[in-house]
Design a protein around this motif. Sequence first.
Motif: not given
Length: 433
Positions: A290-293, A295-306, A327-331, A343-345
Amino acid sequence: MNQNWRGAVVRRLLLLLGGCLLLGLITGQYAWALVIGLGAYLGWTLTQLLRLHKWLQEHKPDEPPPDGYGLWGEVFDSIYHLQRRDQKVRGRLQAVIDRVQESTAALRDAVIMLDSDGNLEWWNRAAETLLGLKTPQDSGQPITNLVRHPRFKEYFEQGNYREPLDLPSPISDRLRLQFLITRYGNREHLMLVRDVTRLYQLEQMRKDFVANVSHELRTPLTVIAGYLETLVDNVEDVNPRWLRALQQMQQQAGRMQNLLNDLLLLAKLEATDYPSDSQPVAVDLLLLSIKNDAQALSGERNHRITLEADPHLRLKGSETELRSAFSNLVFNAVKYTPSEGEIRIRWWGDDQGAHLAVQDSGIGIEAKHLPRLTERFYRVDSSRASNTGGTGLGLAIVKHVLIRHRARLDISSTLGKGSIFTCHFPAQQVVKR
């Protein structure tokens, strides 16, 4: 004993001693006279004591104590007054109990009193109608022996009674009951049972309507979306001026398809109480995907997802449903967090069970909206939700998935600082590697 009786006792003792001395003067045996006199007094006292003991052992509730005179007469009179006062108090208490029982007997809802171990102590007539309890043979029986539904046993034993429990009646599947338990006194239980069959039927009608309409709309929407896709791909052959209109129609058709998919998923989640494909799920690997998905959804917005996930904790449940909820919560965190945001998981366990937290540094949510976030189609900001393409059903899906996995969702948020969505899973749902 009052002062007059003390004086009377002293006078009697002095008279006894005087009589003993007079007898000793006549017979010349002072010692034997005192022994005989005191022995007679002691014998009389023991006789009165034995009368009192016999009365205490054999007396009936309304039987007065035996008659007496002197010191023992005063004792018997005091006992009689205490007895009468106790009878009056018991009479008042019995009247109160009778009124309470009469009022609860008139209720349509079942009222059941249980001891600290869950054994039946008292119930009203409605309990016999709704649960099939029988007087007096069920008295003292554990309530879990009479309401045998597995969910009720789990609900009763876990001790968390903040939310009521809806179950079919043990005497008829046509009756739908709502159980609400409250602790009182020395860890005793008061259980209220309501007949919510009518509400349940209305809710089922709503669910069936939504499910049927969603299913019926799915086919025409699929046809429309297919033709729109064909037209967009071949718009040069038709009329280039229609490109913008066709693209907007295709976009809205896609949103409608997403909405119908979410409605059908909700209908599926509501159809059963527990996932049929329940098995241990490797949550750490699921969250990594879900994190990889995200990150792809973030695209050019460059969110820092840990991601911090305990690899030793697995979760019993449906991987498909858990993926949908997580995935609903993360997206959502990605959608509502500004560019370059964090964004921290986190997935961890403790004595209470296992927990998943999704924390973002987004715009936050006002406190007045938090209690209603998991309602269907509830939008904090409708324009914002429209811009991000949301259906308003994401958190409703999360809520239903968690309910099916015996879990709950906590939401905390601060405007301008972000939000934290935390899923709490009970220990019985957790499997340790």
